[in-house]
Design a protein around this motif. Structure first.
Motif, PDB file in Angstrom:
ATOM      1  N   ILE A  25       0.848  -1.138  -0.028  1.00 17.53           N
ATOM      2  CA  ILE A  25      -0.025  -0.021  -0.030  1.00 17.53           C
ATOM      3  C   ILE A  25       0.925   1.378   0.060  1.00 17.53           C
ATOM      4  CG2 ILE A  25      -1.687   1.250   1.400  1.00 17.53           C
ATOM      5  CD1 ILE A  25      -2.784  -1.347   2.406  1.00 17.53           C
ATOM      6  N   LEU A  26       1.976   1.275   0.839  1.00 15.80           N
ATOM      7  CA  LEU A  26       2.772   2.278   0.781  1.00 15.80           C
ATOM      8  C   LEU A  26       3.421   2.570  -0.419  1.00 15.80           C
ATOM      9  CD1 LEU A  26       3.689   2.174   4.666  1.00 15.80           C
ATOM     10  CD2 LEU A  26       2.285   3.763   3.646  1.00 15.80           C
ATOM     11  N   GLY A  27       4.067   1.677  -1.154  1.00 13.76           N
ATOM     12  CA  GLY A  27       4.612   1.655  -2.073  1.00 13.76           C
ATOM     13  C   GLY A  27       3.884   2.263  -3.209  1.00 13.76           C
ATOM     14  N   SER A  28       2.613   1.708  -3.444  1.00 11.88           N
ATOM     15  CA  SER A  28       1.858   2.206  -4.289  1.00 11.88           C
ATOM     16  C   SER A  28       1.473   3.574  -4.236  1.00 11.88           C
ATOM     17  CB  SER A  28       0.494   1.474  -4.439  1.00 11.88           C
ATOM     18  OG  SER A  28       0.948  -0.089  -4.548  1.00 11.88           O
ATOM     19  N   ASN A  38      10.767  11.150 -10.700  1.00  8.65           N
ATOM     20  CA  ASN A  38      11.293  11.514  -9.450  1.00  8.65           C
ATOM     21  C   ASN A  38      11.958   9.730  -9.042  1.00  8.65           C
ATOM     22  OD1 ASN A  38      10.749  14.095  -9.037  1.00  8.65           O
ATOM     23  ND2 ASN A  38       8.879  13.726  -7.837  1.00  8.65           N
ATOM     24  N   GLY A  39      12.050   9.004  -9.816  1.00 12.43           N
ATOM     25  CA  GLY A  39      12.668   7.684  -9.747  1.00 12.43           C
ATOM     26  C   GLY A  39      11.620   6.680  -9.501  1.00 12.43           C
ATOM     27  N   PHE A  40      10.449   6.815  -9.003  1.00 12.71           N
ATOM     28  CA  PHE A  40       9.356   5.997  -8.724  1.00 12.71           C
ATOM     29  C   PHE A  40       8.586   5.539  -9.984  1.00 12.71           C
ATOM     30  CE2 PHE A  40      10.383   8.182  -4.885  1.00 12.71           C
ATOM     31  CZ  PHE A  40      10.229   6.967  -3.947  1.00 12.71           C
ATOM     32  N   THR A  41       9.329   4.650 -10.976  1.00 15.75           N
ATOM     33  CA  THR A  41       9.010   4.531 -12.112  1.00 15.75           C
ATOM     34  C   THR A  41       7.859   3.297 -12.347  1.00 15.75           C
ATOM     35  OG1 THR A  41      10.824   2.925 -12.715  1.00 15.75           O
ATOM     36  CG2 THR A  41      11.099   5.295 -13.342  1.00 15.75           C
ATOM     37  N   VAL A  47       7.430  -0.452  -4.196  1.00 11.74           N
ATOM     38  CA  VAL A  47       7.103  -1.340  -3.160  1.00 11.74           C
ATOM     39  C   VAL A  47       8.396  -1.939  -2.531  1.00 11.74           C
ATOM     40  CG1 VAL A  47       6.282  -3.708  -2.632  1.00 11.74           C
ATOM     41  CG2 VAL A  47       4.701  -2.188  -4.073  1.00 11.74           C
ATOM     42  N   TYR A  48       9.388  -2.078  -3.607  1.00 13.53           N
ATOM     43  CA  TYR A  48      10.884  -2.301  -3.009  1.00 13.53           C
ATOM     44  C   TYR A  48      11.477  -0.986  -2.423  1.00 13.53           C
ATOM     45  CZ  TYR A  48      15.792  -2.627  -3.442  1.00 13.53           C
ATOM     46  OH  TYR A  48      17.178  -2.633  -3.146  1.00 13.53           O
ATOM     47  N   TRP A  49      11.138   0.041  -2.713  1.00 11.50           N
ATOM     48  CA  TRP A  49      11.800   1.238  -2.128  1.00 11.50           C
ATOM     49  C   TRP A  49      10.841   1.233  -0.681  1.00 11.50           C
ATOM     50  CZ3 TRP A  49       8.568   5.037   0.142  1.00 11.50           C
ATOM     51  CH2 TRP A  49       9.152   6.023   0.819  1.00 11.50           C
ATOM     52  N   ALA A  50       9.812   0.901  -0.378  1.00 11.19           N
ATOM     53  CA  ALA A  50       8.952   0.830   0.841  1.00 11.19           C
ATOM     54  C   ALA A  50       9.750  -0.208   1.835  1.00 11.19           C
ATOM     55  CB  ALA A  50       7.389   0.662   0.750  1.00 11.19           C
ATOM     56  N   ALA A  73       7.603   9.268   3.610  1.00 12.95           N
ATOM     57  CA  ALA A  73       8.668   8.769   3.807  1.00 12.95           C
ATOM     58  C   ALA A  73       9.242   8.803   5.274  1.00 12.95           C
ATOM     59  CB  ALA A  73       9.871   9.134   2.827  1.00 12.95           C
ATOM     60  N   SER A  74       8.983  10.083   5.805  1.00 13.78           N
ATOM     61  CA  SER A  74       9.583  10.096   7.213  1.00 13.78           C
ATOM     62  C   SER A  74       8.699   9.128   8.408  1.00 13.78           C
ATOM     63  CB  SER A  74       9.043  11.422   7.678  1.00 13.78           C
ATOM     64  OG  SER A  74      10.052  12.353   6.970  1.00 13.78           O
ATOM     65  N   LEU A  75       7.239   9.008   7.928  1.00 12.54           N
ATOM     66  CA  LEU A  75       6.183   8.415   8.570  1.00 12.54           C
ATOM     67  C   LEU A  75       6.685   6.797   8.289  1.00 12.54           C
ATOM     68  CD1 LEU A  75       2.904   9.771   7.805  1.00 12.54           C
ATOM     69  CD2 LEU A  75       4.218  10.040   9.905  1.00 12.54           C
TER      70      LEU A  75
END
Length: 131
Positions: A25-28, A38-41, A47-50, A73-75
């Motif tokens: 959910i957060l990655g989406s 911004n890199g989130f292609t 999701v990998y980033w999350a 991202a902070s959260l």
């Protein structure tokens, strides 16, 4: 320790499944917020980033640029610290319960019918009847 891990396996499985859904959910969400520029292609990359962010409390390969993305991202990073504590607490509780059971005898009190007295107890700790 093995008994504690076995006793907590269902709780940890539910916890891990919850974390899996959370990173999806957060990655989406980050994919929608940050867009491809911004890199989130893609959603899988997001999701990998999350996962990287929640487990290492860092950004990983890509990082958000927008203010809303940085806030999310902070959260996620703060959530990562909390996630570290939950399984530790579950296993610690199970270890404590296992140690308490080991240090108690199963003798039933003839006065009140309760069990769980200390190994060296001569009298019931609830009603005072001689064991």
């Amino acid at each position: 320790m093995g008994a504690a891990i076995r006793a907590s396996s269902k709780k940890i499985s539910v916890f891990m499944l919850t974390v899996l859904f959370l990173v999806i959910i957060l990655g989406s969400l980050m994919y929608l917020i940050e867009k491809g520029e911004n890199g989130f292609t893609s959603i899988p990359d997001s999701v990998y980033w999350a996962i990287v962010t929640i487990t290492t409390v860092g950004y990983g390969d890509i990082s958000p640029v927008t203010p809303l993305g940085k806030f999310v991202a902070s959260l996620i990073m703060l959530l990562g610290y909390g996630i570290i504590a939950v399984p530790t607490g579950i296993i610690t509780t199970e270890v404590t319960l296992a140690m308490r059971k080991r240090d108690q005898k199963n003798e039933v009190c003839p006065g009140c019918g309760k069990e769980g007295h200390d190994l060296d107890a001569e009298y019931c700790k609830w009603c005072g009847t001689k064991l």
